[in-house]
Design an enzyme around this catalytic site. Structure first.
Site, PDB file in Angstrom:
ATOM      1  N   ASP A 397     -23.165  16.238  -5.900  1.00  0.00           N
ATOM      2  CA  ASP A 397     -24.624  15.440  -5.232  1.00  0.00           C
ATOM      3  C   ASP A 397     -25.019  15.688  -4.506  1.00  0.00           C
ATOM      4  O   ASP A 397     -26.024  16.673  -3.855  1.00  0.00           O
ATOM      5  CB  ASP A 397     -24.766  14.002  -5.446  1.00  0.00           C
ATOM      6  CG  ASP A 397     -25.585  13.638  -7.174  1.00  0.00           C
ATOM      7  OD1 ASP A 397     -25.118  14.377  -8.263  1.00  0.00           O
ATOM      8  OD2 ASP A 397     -24.958  12.396  -7.804  1.00  0.00           O
TER       9      ASP A 397
HETATM   10  P1  NAP Z   1     -20.258  12.862  -7.390  1.00  0.00           P
HETATM   11  O1  NAP Z   1     -21.317  13.489  -7.165  1.00  0.00           O
HETATM   12  O2  NAP Z   1     -20.258  11.847  -7.719  1.00  0.00           O
HETATM   13  O3  NAP Z   1     -19.656  13.865  -7.964  1.00  0.00           O
HETATM   14  C1  NAP Z   1     -18.134  13.818  -7.494  1.00  0.00           C
HETATM   15  C2  NAP Z   1     -17.280  14.711  -8.366  1.00  0.00           C
HETATM   16  O4  NAP Z   1     -16.236  14.542  -8.501  1.00  0.00           O
HETATM   17  C3  NAP Z   1     -17.691  14.280  -9.593  1.00  0.00           C
HETATM   18  O5  NAP Z   1     -18.751  15.947 -10.113  1.00  0.00           O
HETATM   19  C4  NAP Z   1     -16.765  14.596 -10.465  1.00  0.00           C
HETATM   20  O6  NAP Z   1     -16.562  16.601 -11.466  1.00  0.00           O
HETATM   21  C5  NAP Z   1     -15.846  15.108  -9.845  1.00  0.00           C
HETATM   22  N1  NAP Z   1     -13.876  13.870  -9.917  1.00  0.00           N
HETATM   23  C6  NAP Z   1     -14.120  13.225 -10.235  1.00  0.00           C
HETATM   24  N2  NAP Z   1     -13.087  12.675 -10.102  1.00  0.00           N
HETATM   25  C7  NAP Z   1     -12.400  14.060  -9.670  1.00  0.00           C
HETATM   26  C8  NAP Z   1     -10.924  14.829  -9.940  1.00  0.00           C
HETATM   27  N3  NAP Z   1     -10.084  13.308 -10.090  1.00  0.00           N
HETATM   28  N4  NAP Z   1     -10.463  14.912  -9.272  1.00  0.00           N
HETATM   29  C9  NAP Z   1     -11.206  16.479  -8.659  1.00  0.00           C
HETATM   30  N5  NAP Z   1     -12.709  16.001  -8.584  1.00  0.00           N
HETATM   31  C10 NAP Z   1     -12.760  14.752  -9.534  1.00  0.00           C
HETATM   32  O7  NAP Z   1     -19.674  12.529  -5.526  1.00  0.00           O
HETATM   33  P2  NAP Z   1     -20.083  12.852  -3.898  1.00  0.00           P
HETATM   34  O8  NAP Z   1     -20.987  13.972  -4.117  1.00  0.00           O
HETATM   35  O9  NAP Z   1     -19.601  12.278  -2.691  1.00  0.00           O
HETATM   36  O10 NAP Z   1     -22.319  11.886  -4.269  1.00  0.00           O
HETATM   37  C11 NAP Z   1     -21.849  10.795  -3.739  1.00  0.00           C
HETATM   38  C12 NAP Z   1     -22.828  10.042  -5.275  1.00  0.00           C
HETATM   39  O11 NAP Z   1     -23.262   8.704  -5.148  1.00  0.00           O
HETATM   40  C13 NAP Z   1     -24.652  10.535  -4.658  1.00  0.00           C
HETATM   41  O12 NAP Z   1     -24.805  10.810  -5.654  1.00  0.00           O
HETATM   42  C14 NAP Z   1     -24.653   9.297  -3.736  1.00  0.00           C
HETATM   43  O13 NAP Z   1     -26.351   8.751  -3.732  1.00  0.00           O
HETATM   44  C15 NAP Z   1     -23.826   8.011  -4.363  1.00  0.00           C
HETATM   45  N6  NAP Z   1     -24.381   6.821  -3.801  1.00  0.00           N
HETATM   46  C16 NAP Z   1     -23.352   6.562  -3.592  1.00  0.00           C
HETATM   47  C17 NAP Z   1     -23.664   5.670  -2.220  1.00  0.00           C
HETATM   48  C18 NAP Z   1     -22.228   5.574  -0.819  1.00  0.00           C
HETATM   49  O14 NAP Z   1     -22.783   4.631  -0.220  1.00  0.00           O
HETATM   50  N7  NAP Z   1     -21.629   6.558  -1.026  1.00  0.00           N
HETATM   51  C19 NAP Z   1     -23.699   4.653  -2.871  1.00  0.00           C
HETATM   52  C20 NAP Z   1     -24.759   4.174  -3.803  1.00  0.00           C
HETATM   53  C21 NAP Z   1     -24.418   5.587  -4.318  1.00  0.00           C
HETATM   54  P3  NAP Z   1     -15.429  16.456 -12.588  1.00  0.00           P
HETATM   55  O15 NAP Z   1     -15.924  15.326 -13.305  1.00  0.00           O
HETATM   56  O16 NAP Z   1     -16.221  17.509 -13.405  1.00  0.00           O
HETATM   57  O17 NAP Z   1     -13.804  16.603 -12.227  1.00  0.00           O
END
Ligand code: NAP
Length: 469
Positions: A397
């Protein structure tokens, strides 16, 4: 004299708590910040145990509580996975809320010991503090229990909504205010417990419509509530340190929620009114649109090692998948090898990468990645255009350009890392699943993107092996 010593010790502890929060605001000072917090808490506990009027039996009870509570806390904290920290925090907050309810009840039934009047004739101000403590404490308790259950997948993370929900919540909120006013006017025990029951129901109803994806924000909000509940109880107990500490927790939790919402470009009302994040956990598939599957370019770890060996500037973008795979250590090894090959390596951190604020910073610090190589979004974004490689490991994301262009997207307006501007973009992930927000990432299909499919740790290990050849 003894009383002024206690007050002085409390003052020192308060200053240390403020320094702790200041230290925690940056990775380089966070360890020192933690130390300040621990010393401050140590001073607070000793000063409380030794304060005038403390009986021996009281000291024994406090120490017993410390051993039991501290033992359970230490055991849980040492066993918990880094990715499960949000639910641990939610569970701990529920206990803070419950403690606030119990302290308020103790003060209500035994006002003499608290110096707030006599049974049936408690001071008006104390009744106000007590009712606020019990109301906020009970909301924090039941809300945190639901947040824990959703994060731990004990119940569905999907928002639970029904018609007229917000009106019902508003009605219960008004009822709670009326009960508080009536309790302050009458000092009735029945009203005290009615406040507790209605507040418990409100905490439950406020949290069920919020999707799993927004739970970290909610946990931070509940953290803030638990601080205010503690501050309210601090007034009842006439304990200035509890008032100061509660206010610090309350304010910092509220600020953290604000920062998280800003990072996702959403208003706090949008989060609290629920609905977003029904596809929590990246369950949605990129091809779930019903359109024919589009081709992507995928490569091997050896291909990636070859390209990176010849790169001058490499920016690594970690995300939630790196945390799941616990790939931070091997990632640092890869960075070190590439630096030896002459590349300039840096790490780009998005404010909401992972599942809690500072998630990536903590993991990179654990792997001893030098702080000067770790950069925040605003600082690093202009550098992607000059980078040969953007190495996106388990992030999705936070790199999705739909946030800039697609007004209908759930992440529209969220600031993103401009990885697509690098000459080559690697995405290390297991498949084509979308991220937390359930939105497809257009970058996977671009010409300058190469997908490296597999577990983040395994793929990076294979790249390290290829670099060592
Ligand atoms: P993300 O958009 O959730 O993407 C994580 C990706 O990691 C997934 O597409 C997944 O794809 C891959 N993944 C999962 N396990 C894996 C593994 N073992 N090996 C390789 N890949 C793996 O994560 P992000 O880019 O860090 O974004 C964070 C999201 O969380 C945002 O939407 C944000 O708004 C939300 N959020 C964050 C917080 C905060 O405080 N940080 C709080 C609330 C919400 P596959 O399944 O294809 O592997």
């Amino acid at each position: 004299m003894a009383q002024s010593l206690t007050t002085f010790a409390y003052l020192i502890a308060s200053v240390l708590f403020i320094l702790a929060l200041r230290g925690l605001s940056h990775p380089t000072t966070s360890r020192r910040g933690n130390l300040y917090g621990m010393v401050g808490m140590g001073i607070a506990i000793v000063a409380t145990l030794l304060r005038p009027g403390m009986e021996f039996s009281g000291i024994v009870i406090v120490l017993a509580g410390l051993v039991i509570g501290g033992g359970i806390g230490t055991y849980l904290a040492s066993r918990i996975q880094m990715t499960s920290l949000p639910q641990l925090v939610a569970a701990f907050h529920s206990l803070v809320g419950l403690a606030a309810v119990f302290v308020a009840a103790a003060a209500f039934y035994n006002p003499e010991s608290f110096g707030i009047g006599h049974a049936g004739a408690i001071h008006g101000g104390s009744l106000v503090e007590m009712s606020l403590g019990v109301a906020i404490g009970a909301i924090t308790f039941s809300g945190s229990v639901i947040a824990f259950a959703k994060l731990q997948a004990l119940m569905s993370g999907a928002p639970i909504t029904f018609k007229g929900q917000h009106w019902l919540n508003l009605g219960i909120g008004i009822l709670l205010v009326v009960l508080v006013i009536a309790f302050v006017a009458t000092g009735s025990g029945v009203l005290f417990w009615l406040i507790a029951i209605v507040a418990l129901a409100l905490g439950f109803l406020l949290i069920i419509p919020i999707g799993g994806a927004d739970m970290p924000v909610v946990v931070s909000m509940l953290n803030s509530y638990s601080g205010w509940a503690a501050a309210g109880i601090g007034f009842t107990l006439q304990n200035l340190l509890l008032v100061v500490t509660g206010a610090l927790v309350g304010a910092s939790g509220a600020i953290l929620s604000y920062i998280m919402c800003k990072g996702m470009n959403r208003s706090i009302f949008n989060v609290l009114l629920g609905g977003f994040g029904a596809e929590a956990g990246g369950a949605a598939k990129a091809d779930g649109s019903g359109q024919p599957a589009r081709p992507v370019k995928s490569g091997s770890p050896e291909d990636a090692a070859y390209i990176m060996r010849n790169a001058g500037k490499i920016i690594i973008v970690p995300g939630y998948g790196m945390a799941v795979a616990q790939a931070q250590q091997v990632l640092r090894e890869m960075g070190d090898l590439l630096k030896k090959e002459g590349a300039e390596v840096s790490y780009a951190i998005h404010p909401v990468a992972g599942r809690m604020p500072g998630h990536m910073n903590v993991l990179l610090a654990e792997a001893n990645v030098p702080y000067e190589e770790v950069h925040e979004l605003e600082e690093i974004n202009p550098e992607f255009a000059e980078a040969d490689v953007a190495f996106v490991i388990g992030a999705n994301d936070v790199t999705n350009p739909a946030a800039k262009t697609d007004k209908s997207s759930a992440i529209y307006g969220m600031p993103i890392l401009d990885v697509e501007k690098a000459k080559t973009v690697f995405f290390i992930k297991r498949g084509m699943a979308s991220g937390y927000a359930g939105v497809e990432n257009e970058l996977f299909f671009r010409d300058n993107t190469m997908m490296l499919f597999g577990d983040a740790k395994k793929v990076t290990q294979q790249i390290v092996q290829a670099l060592q050849k």
